[in-house]
Design an enzyme around this catalytic site. Structure first.
Site, PDB file in Angstrom:
ATOM      1  N   TYR A   1      26.356  42.268  27.680  1.00 48.43           N
ATOM      2  CA  TYR A   1      27.750  42.411  27.222  1.00 48.43           C
ATOM      3  C   TYR A   1      28.242  41.116  26.582  1.00 48.43           C
ATOM      4  O   TYR A   1      28.769  41.105  25.459  1.00 48.43           O
ATOM      5  CB  TYR A   1      28.673  42.806  28.393  1.00 48.43           C
ATOM      6  CG  TYR A   1      30.083  42.339  28.138  1.00 48.43           C
ATOM      7  CD1 TYR A   1      30.851  42.950  27.148  1.00 48.43           C
ATOM      8  CD2 TYR A   1      30.625  41.241  28.810  1.00 48.43           C
ATOM      9  CE1 TYR A   1      32.130  42.480  26.846  1.00 48.43           C
ATOM     10  CE2 TYR A   1      31.890  40.776  28.525  1.00 48.43           C
ATOM     11  CZ  TYR A   1      32.637  41.399  27.541  1.00 48.43           C
ATOM     12  OH  TYR A   1      33.888  40.928  27.230  1.00 48.43           O
ATOM     13  N   HIS A   2      28.092  39.987  27.306  1.00 40.44           N
ATOM     14  CA  HIS A   2      28.592  38.716  26.756  1.00 40.44           C
ATOM     15  C   HIS A   2      27.861  38.373  25.452  1.00 40.44           C
ATOM     16  O   HIS A   2      28.448  37.789  24.545  1.00 40.44           O
ATOM     17  CB  HIS A   2      28.433  37.586  27.780  1.00 40.44           C
ATOM     18  CG  HIS A   2      29.418  37.661  28.923  1.00 40.44           C
ATOM     19  ND1 HIS A   2      29.119  38.253  30.132  1.00 40.44           N
ATOM     20  CD2 HIS A   2      30.693  37.229  29.052  1.00 40.44           C
ATOM     21  CE1 HIS A   2      30.170  38.178  30.934  1.00 40.44           C
ATOM     22  NE2 HIS A   2      31.138  37.561  30.307  1.00 40.44           N
TER      23      HIS A   2
ATOM     24  N   THR B   1      35.595  36.695  24.470  1.00 39.52           N
ATOM     25  CA  THR B   1      35.517  36.279  25.870  1.00 39.52           C
ATOM     26  C   THR B   1      35.178  34.801  26.020  1.00 39.52           C
ATOM     27  O   THR B   1      34.452  34.230  25.202  1.00 39.52           O
ATOM     28  CB  THR B   1      34.451  37.126  26.611  1.00 39.52           C
ATOM     29  OG1 THR B   1      34.344  36.650  27.947  1.00 39.52           O
ATOM     30  CG2 THR B   1      33.088  37.046  25.968  1.00 39.52           C
TER      31      THR B   1
ATOM     32  N   SER C   1      25.064  37.808  29.997  1.00 43.71           N
ATOM     33  CA  SER C   1      24.738  39.234  30.142  1.00 43.71           C
ATOM     34  C   SER C   1      24.642  39.820  28.738  1.00 43.71           C
ATOM     35  O   SER C   1      25.099  39.199  27.764  1.00 43.71           O
ATOM     36  CB  SER C   1      25.843  39.970  30.913  1.00 43.71           C
ATOM     37  OG  SER C   1      27.008  40.093  30.106  1.00 43.71           O
TER      38      SER C   1
ATOM     39  N   LYS D   1      29.436  39.733  22.378  1.00 38.68           N
ATOM     40  CA  LYS D   1      30.607  38.960  21.917  1.00 38.68           C
ATOM     41  C   LYS D   1      30.157  37.745  21.111  1.00 38.68           C
ATOM     42  O   LYS D   1      30.864  37.295  20.217  1.00 38.68           O
ATOM     43  CB  LYS D   1      31.449  38.524  23.117  1.00 38.68           C
ATOM     44  CG  LYS D   1      32.042  39.682  23.896  1.00 38.68           C
ATOM     45  CD  LYS D   1      33.215  40.307  23.158  1.00 38.68           C
ATOM     46  CE  LYS D   1      33.778  41.486  23.906  1.00 38.68           C
ATOM     47  NZ  LYS D   1      34.972  42.060  23.322  1.00 38.68           N
TER      48      LYS D   1
HETATM   49  P1  NAD Z   1      38.528  48.860  28.926  1.00 46.11           P
HETATM   50  O1  NAD Z   1      37.149  49.357  29.095  1.00 46.11           O
HETATM   51  O2  NAD Z   1      39.541  49.155  29.969  1.00 46.11           O
HETATM   52  O3  NAD Z   1      39.106  49.379  27.524  1.00 46.11           O
HETATM   53  C1  NAD Z   1      38.345  49.499  26.348  1.00 46.11           C
HETATM   54  C2  NAD Z   1      38.880  50.698  25.575  1.00 46.11           C
HETATM   55  O4  NAD Z   1      38.138  50.830  24.352  1.00 46.11           O
HETATM   56  C3  NAD Z   1      38.706  52.010  26.343  1.00 46.11           C
HETATM   57  O5  NAD Z   1      39.903  52.727  26.359  1.00 46.11           O
HETATM   58  C4  NAD Z   1      37.604  52.754  25.580  1.00 46.11           C
HETATM   59  O6  NAD Z   1      37.743  54.148  25.645  1.00 46.11           O
HETATM   60  C5  NAD Z   1      37.778  52.193  24.164  1.00 46.11           C
HETATM   61  N1  NAD Z   1      36.544  52.192  23.365  1.00 46.11           N
HETATM   62  C6  NAD Z   1      35.362  51.603  23.664  1.00 46.11           C
HETATM   63  N2  NAD Z   1      34.462  51.839  22.692  1.00 46.11           N
HETATM   64  C7  NAD Z   1      35.087  52.594  21.753  1.00 46.11           C
HETATM   65  C8  NAD Z   1      34.696  53.155  20.511  1.00 46.11           C
HETATM   66  N3  NAD Z   1      33.452  53.015  20.053  1.00 46.11           N
HETATM   67  N4  NAD Z   1      35.600  53.868  19.806  1.00 46.11           N
HETATM   68  C9  NAD Z   1      36.864  54.033  20.261  1.00 46.11           C
HETATM   69  N5  NAD Z   1      37.290  53.524  21.435  1.00 46.11           N
HETATM   70  C10 NAD Z   1      36.418  52.820  22.173  1.00 46.11           C
HETATM   71  O7  NAD Z   1      38.408  47.277  28.691  1.00 46.11           O
HETATM   72  P2  NAD Z   1      39.538  46.149  28.780  1.00 46.11           P
HETATM   73  O8  NAD Z   1      39.443  45.500  30.095  1.00 46.11           O
HETATM   74  O9  NAD Z   1      40.827  46.686  28.305  1.00 46.11           O
HETATM   75  O10 NAD Z   1      38.975  45.130  27.707  1.00 46.11           O
HETATM   76  C11 NAD Z   1      39.361  45.248  26.341  1.00 46.11           C
HETATM   77  C12 NAD Z   1      38.709  44.127  25.544  1.00 46.11           C
HETATM   78  O11 NAD Z   1      39.095  42.864  26.075  1.00 46.11           O
HETATM   79  C13 NAD Z   1      37.180  44.184  25.598  1.00 46.11           C
HETATM   80  O12 NAD Z   1      36.646  43.967  24.323  1.00 46.11           O
HETATM   81  C14 NAD Z   1      36.812  43.067  26.528  1.00 46.11           C
HETATM   82  O13 NAD Z   1      35.602  42.513  26.151  1.00 46.11           O
HETATM   83  C15 NAD Z   1      37.958  42.079  26.367  1.00 46.11           C
HETATM   84  N6  NAD Z   1      38.173  41.284  27.592  1.00 46.11           N
HETATM   85  C16 NAD Z   1      38.520  41.905  28.779  1.00 46.11           C
HETATM   86  C17 NAD Z   1      38.705  41.127  29.918  1.00 46.11           C
HETATM   87  C18 NAD Z   1      39.046  41.721  31.259  1.00 46.11           C
HETATM   88  O14 NAD Z   1      39.059  40.980  32.272  1.00 46.11           O
HETATM   89  N7  NAD Z   1      39.338  43.016  31.348  1.00 46.11           N
HETATM   90  C19 NAD Z   1      38.535  39.720  29.841  1.00 46.11           C
HETATM   91  C20 NAD Z   1      38.170  39.143  28.627  1.00 46.11           C
HETATM   92  C21 NAD Z   1      38.006  39.944  27.499  1.00 46.11           C
HETATM   93  N1  USQ Z   2      32.051  37.938  41.453  1.00 43.91           N
HETATM   94  C1  USQ Z   2      32.013  37.845  42.841  1.00 43.91           C
HETATM   95  N2  USQ Z   2      32.311  38.954  43.564  1.00 43.91           N
HETATM   96  C2  USQ Z   2      32.687  40.129  42.987  1.00 43.91           C
HETATM   97  C3  USQ Z   2      32.744  40.218  41.577  1.00 43.91           C
HETATM   98  C4  USQ Z   2      32.412  39.101  40.841  1.00 43.91           C
HETATM   99  O1  USQ Z   2      31.694  36.797  43.406  1.00 43.91           O
HETATM  100  O2  USQ Z   2      32.949  41.089  43.719  1.00 43.91           O
HETATM  101  C5  USQ Z   2      31.716  36.758  40.647  1.00 43.91           C
HETATM  102  C6  USQ Z   2      30.642  37.032  39.599  1.00 43.91           C
HETATM  103  O3  USQ Z   2      29.331  36.842  40.123  1.00 43.91           O
HETATM  104  C7  USQ Z   2      31.020  36.038  38.513  1.00 43.91           C
HETATM  105  C8  USQ Z   2      32.546  35.930  38.622  1.00 43.91           C
HETATM  106  O4  USQ Z   2      32.875  36.415  39.921  1.00 43.91           O
HETATM  107  O5  USQ Z   2      30.489  34.782  38.808  1.00 43.91           O
HETATM  108  C9  USQ Z   2      33.292  36.727  37.571  1.00 43.91           C
HETATM  109  O6  USQ Z   2      32.857  38.080  37.599  1.00 43.91           O
HETATM  110  P1  USQ Z   2      33.818  39.240  37.018  1.00 43.91           P
HETATM  111  O7  USQ Z   2      33.137  40.538  37.220  1.00 43.91           O
HETATM  112  O8  USQ Z   2      35.195  39.075  37.539  1.00 43.91           O
HETATM  113  O9  USQ Z   2      33.909  38.851  35.453  1.00 43.91           O
HETATM  114  P2  USQ Z   2      32.852  38.944  34.290  1.00 43.91           P
HETATM  115  O10 USQ Z   2      31.633  39.681  34.657  1.00 43.91           O
HETATM  116  O11 USQ Z   2      32.667  37.572  33.745  1.00 43.91           O
HETATM  117  O12 USQ Z   2      33.600  39.824  33.200  1.00 43.91           O
HETATM  118  C10 USQ Z   2      35.029  39.916  33.096  1.00 43.91           C
HETATM  119  C11 USQ Z   2      35.333  41.098  32.192  1.00 43.91           C
HETATM  120  C12 USQ Z   2      34.778  40.829  30.795  1.00 43.91           C
HETATM  121  C13 USQ Z   2      35.316  39.514  30.281  1.00 43.91           C
HETATM  122  C14 USQ Z   2      35.024  38.381  31.252  1.00 43.91           C
HETATM  123  C15 USQ Z   2      35.734  37.103  30.860  1.00 43.91           C
HETATM  124  O13 USQ Z   2      34.788  42.288  32.731  1.00 43.91           O
HETATM  125  O14 USQ Z   2      35.156  41.877  29.921  1.00 43.91           O
HETATM  126  O15 USQ Z   2      34.755  39.199  29.034  1.00 43.91           O
HETATM  127  O16 USQ Z   2      35.554  38.733  32.546  1.00 43.91           O
HETATM  128  S1  USQ Z   2      34.750  35.700  31.177  1.00 43.91           S
HETATM  129  O17 USQ Z   2      34.287  35.759  32.564  1.00 43.91           O
HETATM  130  O18 USQ Z   2      35.566  34.543  30.933  1.00 43.91           O
HETATM  131  O19 USQ Z   2      33.613  35.770  30.291  1.00 43.91           O
END
Ligand code: NAD
Ligand code: USQ
Length: 397
Positions: free
Chosen positions: A189-190, A145, A187, A193
């Site tokens: 979560y972050h 991320t 967070s 990563k």
């Molecule tokens: P998602 O939650 O939709 O998908 C994750 C998938 O992984 C799910 O299908 C879940 O069942 C599976 N999973 C989780 N833990 C597991 C485990 N222990 N064993 C087997 N399967 C498991 O998430 P997403 O939005 O598709 O994100 C995928 C990846 O991309 C994540 O690592 C996330 O950090 C990264 N990412 C997502 C975004 C975004 O905006 N969605 C942005 C940046 C990075």
């Molecule tokens: N935000 C709002 N209103 C909302 C939701 C979010 O103002 O209703 C704001 C949040 O406070 C934050 C920004 O928008 O400042 C982004 O929030 P987000 O929920 O869209 O994204 P984030 O929490 O950062 O997480 C998402 C994905 C995560 C990925 C990340 C990429 O869930 O898996 O890693 O985006 S990044 O942001 O570049 O780290």
């Protein structure tokens, strides 16, 4: 190539698995469906009606003739099964999406902090240890991320993973080193990563594991060329206060007449990418695995940056939505500047899709079509980690 897609039932993983399959690769999804169970835990469902994974795979076979396999396996807790699968499949590449990806979910309470670290760090570590134990030269493509860099205004355009620094040596000269860009996660979560980055660095250095870490920005959009082929292939659309990401939330809120939930003054600037580009980047990363040797290859997977307030204004202008300004539930900078270097994926051939009004329309149409599946009570963010606000809530109770 034979490619395992860990987390291949998720929002990014499912369309990536289809894109890899369509490009002619032999794809096996590894997913224990924990994300679908989190929907049950939260009492919410994807706005789009997603088919079961076997139905999805069958629809893909009917449409294209291509077979996708599925292993129902917990990557973080079933090491022996993962090792056995790797030994049997001997994949050329493993794309690793299998992590808990929501920042708010990871900050709900201690139980969610613990489960996020347990799942994410173990999933990554199990994969790396199993590849070494199996003696495979498999290329790992991990979805990381942009958030590992932190979202304070930085004095540089964020580089792709590494920073060249100079500091005084013992003889009064200067020593230069390239280090991982210091992490500043916002967070738990972050933070996982950030921990993943150290695991990759160690296994690349100690065991020669080839790793590409894709530092991805916030993904927006729903469908890709492949998921549009059949209703049973539709991608998930998260809109709830835990898993919904900002632009998709705003588009869905506009579609149902819910005031846009801007946190604070909306001064947060973030990096973004469309889901169609996500799947292209993953394919480019997989197919260029022979370029990875020695240190971890880090690529910033983001195509543009936007301020939250500007996104709300855009959605207001195009769709006439009302904008609300809410007390920010998160601990984050009120406003920040952000500039990102993202050259490597372009050098590999990415021609980015940029945010424009026409593209918003598809997500709005989807949101409108499935509006009756939306539970408005699940829209507000409920995870609270803005310290001042938390103290105020405590004082009141
Ligand atoms: P998602 O939650 O939709 O998908 C994750 C998938 O992984 C799910 O299908 C879940 O069942 C599976 N999973 C989780 N833990 C597991 C485990 N222990 N064993 C087997 N399967 C498991 O998430 P997403 O939005 O598709 O994100 C995928 C990846 O991309 C994540 O690592 C996330 O950090 C990264 N990412 C997502 C975004 C975004 O905006 N969605 C942005 C940046 C990075
Ligand atoms: N935000 C709002 N209103 C909302 C939701 C979010 O103002 O209703 C704001 C949040 O406070 C934050 C920004 O928008 O400042 C982004 O929030 P987000 O929920 O869209 O994204 P984030 O929490 O950062 O997480 C998402 C994905 C995560 C990925 C990340 C990429 O869930 O898996 O890693 O985006 S990044 O942001 O570049 O780290």
């Amino acid at each position: 190539m034979r490619v395992l897609v860990l987390g291949g039932d998720g929002f990014c993983g499912w369309p990536s698995a289809l894109h890899l399959s369509r490009a002619g690769h032999d794809v096996v999804i590894v997913d224990n469906l924990v994300r679908r169970r989190m929907d049950d835990e939260l009492g919410v469902q994807s706005l789009t009606p997603i088919a079961t994974l076997p139905e999805r795979i069958e629809a893909w076979r009917c449409r294209t003739g291509a077979e996708i396999g599925w292993e129902d396996l917990d990557v973080a807790h079933d090491y022996d099964a993962l090792l056995a699968l790797l030994r049997e499949a001997r994949p050329d590449a493993v794309v690793h999406f299998a992590e808990q990806r929501s920042a708010p979910y990871s900050m709900k309470d201690s139980a969610h902090k613990l489960s996020t670290v347990d799942n994410n760090v173990n999933a990554t570590h199990h994969l790396l240890a199993a590849l070494v134990e199996a003696g495979l030269d498999t290329h790992v493509v991990h979805l990381g991320t942009m958030g590992v860099y932190g979202y304070e205004t930085a004095p540089v355009d964020l580089p792709e993973g590494y920073l060249r620094v100079g500091y005084p040596d013992r003889e009064g000269g200067t020593v230069e080193r390239e280090i991982l860009y210091p992490t500043r996660p916002g967070s738990v979560y972050h933070m996982t990563k950030s921990l993943d980055q150290l695991l990759f660095q160690f296994y690349a250095q100690n065991d020669g594991v080839r790793v590409t870490d894709l530092h991805q920005g916030i993904v927006w959009g729903t469908q890709t060329e492949e998921t549009r082929l059949d209703p049973a292939l539709i991608n998930r659309f998260d809109y709830d206060g835990d898993f919904g990401t900002v632009l998709n939330r705003f588009l869905m809120q506009a579609a149902i007449g819910y005031p846009l939930t801007v946190h604070g003054i909306g001064g947060q600037t973030r990096a973004f990418i469309n889901i169609q580009d996500t799947v292209r980047c993953v394919l480019l990363a997989v197919e260029s695995g022979d370029q990875v040797e020695g240190r971890v290859r880090i690529m910033n997977q983001a195509t543009e940056t936007h301020r939250v307030r500007d996104l709300a204004d855009l959605v207001h202008r195009v769709l006439g939505a009302e904008v609300a300004q809410l007390t920010n539930p998160r601990a984050e900078a009120v406003a920040n500047e952000l500039a990102v270097r993202a050259d490597k994926l372009k050098e590999l051939g990415l021609d980015p899709i940029l945010l424009e009004e026409g593209l918003l329309q598809e997500s709005v149409e989807i949101a409108q079509r499935y509006a009756d599946r939306c539970d408005r009570s699940r829209i507000p963010a409920t995870a609270l980690w803005n310290h001042e606000r938390r103290a105020a809530v405590r004082a009141r109770s």
